[in-house]
Design a protein around this motif. Structure first.
Motif, PDB file in Angstrom:
ATOM      1  N   ASP A 239       0.718  -1.286  -0.161  1.00 23.79           N
ATOM      2  CA  ASP A 239       0.394   0.054  -0.271  1.00 23.79           C
ATOM      3  C   ASP A 239       0.964   1.619   0.109  1.00 23.79           C
ATOM      4  O   ASP A 239       0.831   1.583   1.036  1.00 23.79           O
TER       5      ASP A 239
ATOM      6  N   SER B  21       1.261   2.392 -10.282  1.00 28.78           N
ATOM      7  CA  SER B  21       0.620   0.564  -9.736  1.00 28.78           C
ATOM      8  C   SER B  21      -0.430   0.080 -11.274  1.00 28.78           C
ATOM      9  O   SER B  21      -0.186  -0.947 -11.680  1.00 28.78           O
ATOM     10  N   PRO B  22      -1.493   0.229 -10.857  1.00 24.43           N
ATOM     11  CA  PRO B  22      -2.620   0.306 -11.920  1.00 24.43           C
ATOM     12  C   PRO B  22      -2.216   0.321 -13.005  1.00 24.43           C
ATOM     13  O   PRO B  22      -2.758  -0.939 -14.077  1.00 24.43           O
TER      14      PRO B  22
ATOM     15  N   ILE C  52       1.215  -6.159  -6.695  1.00 27.46           N
ATOM     16  CA  ILE C  52      -0.039  -5.576  -7.023  1.00 27.46           C
ATOM     17  C   ILE C  52      -0.978  -5.961  -7.193  1.00 27.46           C
ATOM     18  O   ILE C  52      -1.992  -5.373  -6.647  1.00 27.46           O
TER      19      ILE C  52
ATOM     20  N   ALA D  43      -5.202  -4.782  -3.393  1.00 27.00           N
ATOM     21  CA  ALA D  43      -5.995  -4.517  -3.302  1.00 27.00           C
ATOM     22  C   ALA D  43      -7.448  -5.599  -3.471  1.00 27.00           C
ATOM     23  O   ALA D  43      -7.216  -6.629  -3.550  1.00 27.00           O
TER      24      ALA D  43
ATOM     25  N   ILE E 152      -7.469  -5.726 -10.505  1.00 32.29           N
ATOM     26  CA  ILE E 152      -6.945  -4.672 -11.165  1.00 32.29           C
ATOM     27  C   ILE E 152      -6.703  -4.489 -12.292  1.00 32.29           C
ATOM     28  O   ILE E 152      -7.051  -3.864 -13.444  1.00 32.29           O
TER      29      ILE E 152
ATOM     30  N   TRP F  16      -7.526   1.692  -5.601  1.00 34.07           N
ATOM     31  CA  TRP F  16      -6.652   1.964  -6.491  1.00 34.07           C
ATOM     32  C   TRP F  16      -6.960   3.117  -6.255  1.00 34.07           C
ATOM     33  O   TRP F  16      -5.807   4.368  -6.560  1.00 34.07           O
TER      34      TRP F  16
ATOM     35  N   ARG G 234      -2.236   6.452  -3.976  1.00 37.86           N
ATOM     36  CA  ARG G 234      -1.934   5.079  -4.471  1.00 37.86           C
ATOM     37  C   ARG G 234      -1.487   5.004  -6.732  1.00 37.86           C
ATOM     38  O   ARG G 234      -1.656   3.769  -6.870  1.00 37.86           O
ATOM     39  N   THR G 235      -2.559   6.202  -7.142  1.00 35.36           N
ATOM     40  CA  THR G 235      -2.333   6.065  -7.788  1.00 35.36           C
ATOM     41  C   THR G 235      -2.080   7.478  -8.005  1.00 35.36           C
ATOM     42  O   THR G 235      -1.775   8.901  -7.517  1.00 35.36           O
TER      43      THR G 235
END
Length: 484
Positions: free
Chosen positions: A121, A180-181, A292, A296, A300, A357, A362-363
């Motif tokens: 995270d 990350s996404p 990743i 969540a 994702i 996310w 987080r993004t």
């Protein structure tokens, strides 16, 4: 909290006293006659820790409640600037960080938490970094400037800090930092092409981090790609996967297996694509996007709305030329293969994962609010350099171009920057903060600066040929935020 690992301080009520002590340390001279002036304060005038490369005060402890380990070092010749790094705890004695102490910079940061692989995270890591900044200010006063920097996961939180915490930092340097996404779906695309064209039976999602099942999957994928490389059709499809996925043709872990290819040489480029791909297939060393996926609730990764013909068109022009040459030599249809990929069963991302996310930290959304320099190595097979293009385009669209610059180093590997290249980046951002305008950030000038600051270092900034358009930019909308 422990000061210098020798003098222990218990209770928040003494924070103010510690601040006074630090001010005495750096801004006053304690004389033998002055004992009655500070009888209630610990005398830390002799508490500097000796080091072969300099003298500094060190705080090394854990953050209350969360328990994350942190380390702070402030040199006797502190220039007032603090460099904050997610990974400073373990890298404090590195050549780079010892040199920075010599140069007068204070440094601080954390150790990555146990269990991070299964409970990643970045928002929590940002919380830790903010806590360390609070501890620093309580002990040493507010720095004249604070620059957040870091590599890999440290780069990830640096990007977010530049966007959401401009009140705590004055500048930012992200090196090989992922969104990350975006990274998860870029990883998905090349594997999806390979699955559609070469191995429909092999998994590309939710692959274990380790164990017998992981080893079996890794071996199966390796066998498929090695067999494909032996045929003209297979070589063409490997090149197509790399191009659509926007993975680097030359990049990965360990030592480079082949020289950096001439992008105009079809044989060289395709062979490099293959050598890179076999090192980036699912295995114990490519856990980045599995981490990743586990972060969540829900999955994702997804491609329900993707047009892989468009994704191909967005690719690196020289990669596409190689793909087309290979398909022509193999006597198969590029158009038919892309159609087959487009018709292959899709993967749907979970709304719960998008919601998770979407949260700040987080993004990234392309809105840096302080001077921000982003660096990448051209041979990074873990954090795809193409992502920088997506971020650059968002920055331009959002009107933040005056605060942002990017640069690339011509080298294989993830976070393989030299000391001189780091120092050039720090000096560049420092000048931007102090003068209000960017100094020259062209490769030639950055190389000159790197050599000036550390003559023993390699300096390989260069003009990087990137993709036409990054495929996987994602900025959360209202439906993502509420989980629909």
């Amino acid at each position: 909290m422990k000061l210098n690992n020798r003098y222990s301080i218990k209770g928040n009520s003494l924070m103010f006293l510690v601040l006074l002590v630090s001010n005495l340390l750096f801004f006053t001279v304690v004389s033998a006659q002055g004992e009655d002036q500070n009888w209630h304060l610990p005398d830390l005038s002799e508490k500097f820790k000796s080091h072969p490369k300099g003298i500094f005060v060190e705080l090394a402890d854990s953050i209350p409640i969360r328990g994350t380990l942190y380390r702070i070092r402030v040199p006797k010749n502190w220039n007032g600037i603090l460099l904050s790094d997610l990974d400073y705890y373990k890298s404090a004695d590195s050549q780079r960080n010892v040199k920075l102490l010599e140069m007068g910079y204070a440094l601080s940061g954390t150790k990555r938490r146990p269990g991070r692989m299964k409970a990643y995270d970045p928002a929590h890591e940002i919380h830790d970094i903010i806590s360390v900044l609070d501890i620093f200010e309580a002990n040493f006063g507010k720095p004249s400037k604070t620059i957040q920097l870091g590599c890999s996961g440290g780069g990830t939180i640096t990007i977010a800090m530049a966007e959401i915490h401009p009140d705590r930092i004055d500048g930012a340097i992200a090196l090989c930092g992922a969104t990350s996404p975006w990274m998860a779906n870029t990883h998905l695309d090349a594997l999806f092409v390979l699955k559609a064209l070469l191995a429909p039976e092999l998994p590309i999602l939710e692959i274990p981090l380790k164990g017998a099942e992981m080893q079996s999957i890794a071996k199966d994928w390796e066998n498929v790609v090695k067999a494909a490389q032996k045929t003209p059709e297979g070589r063409a499809r490997i090149a197509l996967a790399i191009t659509i996925g926007q993975w680097q043709a030359w990049g990965g872990k360990g030592e480079a297996p082949v020289p950096n290819p001439n992008l105009n040489n079809t044989i060289e480029l395709q062979n490099s694509m293959y050598e890179s791909l076999v090192r980036l297939l699912p295995n114990r060393g490519t856990f980045g996007t599995t981490m990743i996926e586990l972060a969540a609730p829900g999955q994702i990764k997804g491609n329900t709305d993707v047009d892989y013909r468009e994704f191909y068109e967005n690719g690196n022009e020289l990669y596409k030329k190689t793909v087309e040459d290979l398909y022509k030599k193999a006597g198969i249809s590029l158009k038919s293969d892309i159609k087959k990929v487009n018709n292959f069963p899709r993967i749907k991302a979970d709304a719960s994962a998008k919601k998770w996310w979407s949260k700040p930290g987080r993004t990234h959304i392309g809105e840096p609010k302080i001077p921000f320099l982003r660096l990448s190595t051209s041979g990074d097979g873990l954090v795809y350099p193409a992502m920088v293009k997506g971020y650059e385009d968002l920055v331009v669209k959002n009107g933040y171009s005056k605060l942002f610059r990017s640069a690339y180093v011509n080298r294989w590997g993830h976070c393989t920057f030299s000391v001189g290249e780091w120092l050039a980046a720090i000096e560049t951002v420092k000048q931007r903060i102090e003068k209000g305008v960017w100094p020259n950030t062209k490769p030639k000038e950055l190389n000159r600066l790197a050599k000036k600051l550390d003559s023993n270092s390699k300096a390989e900034y260069f003009e990087f040929k990137t993709v036409k358009k990054y495929n996987r930019t994602w900025v959360p909308d209202i439906n993502d935020f509420i989980g629909e």
